[in-house]
Design an enzyme around this catalytic site. Structure first.
Site, PDB file in Angstrom:
ATOM      1  N   CYS A   1      75.496  14.993   0.383  1.00  0.00           N
ATOM      2  CA  CYS A   1      75.147  13.760  -0.329  1.00  0.00           C
ATOM      3  C   CYS A   1      75.929  13.635  -1.629  1.00  0.00           C
ATOM      4  O   CYS A   1      76.015  14.582  -2.411  1.00  0.00           O
ATOM      5  CB  CYS A   1      73.649  13.720  -0.576  1.00  0.00           C
ATOM      6  SG  CYS A   1      72.680  13.797   0.948  1.00  0.00           S
TER       7      CYS A   1
ATOM      8  N   ASP B   1      67.771  18.034   4.644  1.00  0.00           N
ATOM      9  CA  ASP B   1      66.741  17.505   3.749  1.00  0.00           C
ATOM     10  C   ASP B   1      66.621  15.991   3.886  1.00  0.00           C
ATOM     11  O   ASP B   1      65.520  15.437   3.888  1.00  0.00           O
ATOM     12  CB  ASP B   1      67.066  17.869   2.301  1.00  0.00           C
ATOM     13  CG  ASP B   1      66.808  19.336   2.001  1.00  0.00           C
ATOM     14  OD1 ASP B   1      66.805  20.137   2.952  1.00  0.00           O
ATOM     15  OD2 ASP B   1      66.622  19.677   0.824  1.00  0.00           O
TER      16      ASP B   1
ATOM     17  N   CYS C   1      76.200  16.941   6.237  1.00  0.00           N
ATOM     18  CA  CYS C   1      76.527  17.951   5.227  1.00  0.00           C
ATOM     19  C   CYS C   1      77.260  19.146   5.830  1.00  0.00           C
ATOM     20  O   CYS C   1      78.085  19.780   5.163  1.00  0.00           O
ATOM     21  CB  CYS C   1      75.254  18.454   4.543  1.00  0.00           C
ATOM     22  SG  CYS C   1      74.186  17.178   3.866  1.00  0.00           S
TER      23      CYS C   1
ATOM     24  N   SER D   1      63.890  15.475  -4.901  1.00  0.00           N
ATOM     25  CA  SER D   1      65.276  15.500  -4.455  1.00  0.00           C
ATOM     26  C   SER D   1      66.191  15.396  -5.661  1.00  0.00           C
ATOM     27  O   SER D   1      65.817  14.851  -6.710  1.00  0.00           O
ATOM     28  CB  SER D   1      65.531  14.314  -3.515  1.00  0.00           C
ATOM     29  OG  SER D   1      66.901  14.053  -3.391  1.00  0.00           O
TER      30      SER D   1
ATOM     31  N   ASP E   1      71.456  21.344   1.038  1.00  0.00           N
ATOM     32  CA  ASP E   1      70.908  21.843  -0.226  1.00  0.00           C
ATOM     33  C   ASP E   1      70.558  23.327  -0.246  1.00  0.00           C
ATOM     34  O   ASP E   1      70.905  24.047  -1.185  1.00  0.00           O
ATOM     35  CB  ASP E   1      69.640  21.056  -0.584  1.00  0.00           C
ATOM     36  CG  ASP E   1      69.911  19.597  -0.878  1.00  0.00           C
ATOM     37  OD1 ASP E   1      71.081  19.171  -0.764  1.00  0.00           O
ATOM     38  OD2 ASP E   1      68.957  18.876  -1.212  1.00  0.00           O
ATOM     39  N   LYS E   2      69.824  23.808   0.760  1.00  0.00           N
ATOM     40  CA  LYS E   2      69.316  25.183   0.694  1.00  0.00           C
ATOM     41  C   LYS E   2      70.340  26.207   1.139  1.00  0.00           C
ATOM     42  O   LYS E   2      70.107  27.412   1.010  1.00  0.00           O
ATOM     43  CB  LYS E   2      68.039  25.317   1.532  1.00  0.00           C
ATOM     44  CG  LYS E   2      66.943  24.322   1.156  1.00  0.00           C
ATOM     45  CD  LYS E   2      66.688  24.286  -0.340  1.00  0.00           C
ATOM     46  CE  LYS E   2      65.724  23.185  -0.721  1.00  0.00           C
ATOM     47  NZ  LYS E   2      66.212  21.820  -0.477  1.00  0.00           N
TER      48      LYS E   2
ATOM     49  N   GLU F   1      59.998  17.587  -1.077  1.00  0.00           N
ATOM     50  CA  GLU F   1      60.602  16.724  -2.090  1.00  0.00           C
ATOM     51  C   GLU F   1      60.039  15.313  -1.960  1.00  0.00           C
ATOM     52  O   GLU F   1      59.925  14.785  -0.855  1.00  0.00           O
ATOM     53  CB  GLU F   1      62.120  16.691  -1.929  1.00  0.00           C
ATOM     54  CG  GLU F   1      62.769  18.028  -2.208  1.00  0.00           C
ATOM     55  CD  GLU F   1      64.271  18.019  -2.000  1.00  0.00           C
ATOM     56  OE1 GLU F   1      64.912  19.003  -2.376  1.00  0.00           O
ATOM     57  OE2 GLU F   1      64.803  17.026  -1.460  1.00  0.00           O
TER      58      GLU F   1
END
Length: 561
Positions: A195, A82, A50, A473, A124-125, A447
């Site tokens: 993702c 993640d 990512c 997720s 993600d975060k 998650e």
């Protein structure tokens, strides 16, 4: 008047000669001390695909900032993968990292009196962490998404990382061979980027574009395509101009912007995590937003994009079909978007969308016409009941059985739950309960992608429910309910569930009920004792001590004093 509104405290006057001396060492000349100093928060890391392409984008942003008349200062911020930490103790640090990212960006920008910040992130975060920092500081800011990964390919099927999670369940159920399991593993993630479905990272990047904190089309670009670097350069130029005009997050992140974001989440079929993060960002910027607002907007906004995890396509397909601007234009002409909301460019949403067609392009079915949606209502439902008096979040897209009543199968952790699923101990009709995984109880609100993917892979996705005080997720789908609040660790009703209790998940009525008498619940509550904290020191201990309920965004600085 000079544009270094904040940094002049560091660069101007006789007393600041030592400060300037140090700035000269990092490349400042005499003519640079009156320029705005722009922070570039670089989330580069080789921990995860990512973020592994982000450093090149940071270099492009640095050069473009100079050309636009600003003085760039690069600094690093962290990321957690993640996907790699999923199903392990490491996943407890994922939501925690949102707060660390926010703290780190705030610390550098305020500690160095920077005039603006361009944050670049991928996993993600990174997105909500950066946005929380921007909301706290209220200085001109823009977010650059590192970009989405392109789909993998195996046996003529497009793959995402979720394909590999589901393959574990398929293999355990005897549905695929070990050769196919490894074949999917080797091909699921072909390069750099986040993702690829409308999972959490792509959901959050789409939200920031919808809210006006990122440039049009930037949220759906592939990480490895040249246009991503070009968009990064343009973002830097726009930010320098925003510093000159003093366009602030508080002018952009209004109630209208949050409503626009929720509408776009519903239209694209986005992640449940968006609920948690938008609640956190809204509280930080001071906008009144509740979990119930998601349900109100859900009922009027259809899902018009056929995207994974429950749909057919990935984010690069959405980009080819017109991206977020096309989705937003469809919502705008149907009265579901606030066109007068401001963006970081100084334009309104309506002005940006003026030349976008009212209808999606022909010859594709990634974006559906408003008259022929994938689902007539949004997919993120807010459920309440005696099991979730503060609320819970369910992703109901693709659910063939909207109502399940069945016996509770109770697990005190994700690991024990996954073991039971892979061992074939979960049967059709069961309602799996995974508790003590909430913000405090985990801590960190892990998650549950591994258990839900195993359920899907075993062919039980339409017949087994799963509820948790943890999260899901963005790759999760099925009859799953997360963010159950109050959580088990603080005495929520989910802590009182016993093996075999009947539980009802009713997506139609938005109901989550433990079918036990009030007298029995009172008896159990009187006997319940809080568990000792799993961590008493370190960052997980601090998080568990400070974190708020998931229904309030799971913030660590809410009502500190």
């Amino acid at each position: 008047m000079a544009d270094n509104y904040r940094s002049r405290i560091v660069t101007q006057g006789t007393q600041r000669s030592p400060n300037r001396a140090m700035l000269r060492a990092v490349g400042f000349g005499d003519e640079d001390f009156s320029k705005p100093i722009i922070g570039i928060a670089n989330g580069f890391s080789t921990i995860t695909p990512c973020n592994m392409g982000i450093n090149d984008l940071a270099m492009r942003a640095e050069a473009a900032t100079r050309l636009a008349g600003g003085m760039p200062q690069l600094f690093g911020t962290i990321t957690i993968s993640d996907g790699i930490s999923m199903g392990t103790e490491g996943m407890k640090y994922s939501l925690v990292s949102r707060e660390v990212i926010a703290d780190s960006i705030e610390t550098v920008c305020n500690g160095q009196s920077l005039d603006g910040v361009l944050a670049i992130g991928g996993c993600d975060k990174n997105m909500p962490g950066a946005m929380i920092a921007m909301a706290r500081m209220n200085i001109p800011a823009i977010f650059v998404y590192g970009g989405t990964i392109k789909p993998g390919r195996y046996k003529d099927c497009d793959l995402t990382v979720v394909s590999s999670f589901e393959a574990v369940g398929q293999y355990s159920a005897g549905k695929i061979s070990e050769e196919d399991l490894i074949g999917i593993e080797r091909n699921a993630c072909p390069g750099a980027g986040s993702c690829g479905g409308m999972f959490t990272a792509n959901t959050m990047s789409s939200i920031f574009e919808a809210m006006g904190m990122s440039l049009p089309y930037s949220s759906t670009m592939a990480a490895e395509d040249a246009e991503k670097a070009d968009s990064t350069e343009e973002s830097a130029k726009v930010l320098v101009e925003a510093v000159r005009k003093q366009i602030l997050p508080s002018q952009i992140l209004t109630r209208k912007a949050f409503e626009n974001a929720i509408s776009v989440i519903m239209a694209v079929g986005g992640s449940t995590n968006a609920v948690l993060h938008l609640l956190a960002i809204s509280r930080t910027i001071g906008v009144e937003l509740s979990i119930d607002d998601f349900e109100t907007i859900r009922q009027r906004v259809p899902v018009i994009c056929d995207l994974k995890p429950s749909g057919r396509y990935v984010t690069v397909d959405l980009h080819k079909a017109g991206g977020i601007p096309q989705v937003m234009k469809i919502l705008l002409v149907n009265g579901l978007l606030h066109g007068d909301a401001l963006t970081i460019s100084g334009q309104t949403i309506a002005e940006i969308l003026a030349d976008i067609p009212d209808q999606p392009p022909s010859g594709q079915d990634v974006i559906r016409p408003f008259s022929n949606p994938v689902y007539k209502e949004g997919h993120l439902a807010i459920l309440k009941g005696n099991l979730a008096t503060e609320g819970a979040v369910a992703k109901i897209s693709g659910v063939k059985t909207p109502v399940i009543t069945g016996p509770a199968r109770v697990f005190e952790s994700e690991e024990t739950c996954l073991e039971a699923i892979l061992a074939g101990k979960i049967q059709a009709g069961d309602v799996v309960v995974v508790r003590y995984e909430g913000p405090v109880g985990g801590p960190g609100m892990r998650e549950m992608l591994a258990p839900t993917s195993a359920i899907i892979g075993a062919g039980l996705g339409d017949s087994v429910g799963l509820i948790t005080d943890g999260r899901f997720s963005g790759g999760t789908y099925g009859m799953v309910v997360g963010h159950v609040a109050p959580e088990a660790a603080v005495g929520g009703t989910i802590a009182l569930v016993e093996e075999g209790d009947q539980i009802t998940i009713d997506a139609r009525q938005r109901l989550l009920s433990l079918n036990v008498s009030e007298e029995e619940l009172t008896r159990r509550r009187n006997h319940w004792q809080p568990r000792p904290p799993r961590y008493k020191t370190g960052i997980l201990g601090k998080f568990a001590k400070l974190v708020s309920s998931s229904s309030l965004g799971a913030l660590t600085d809410l009502n500190l004093f």
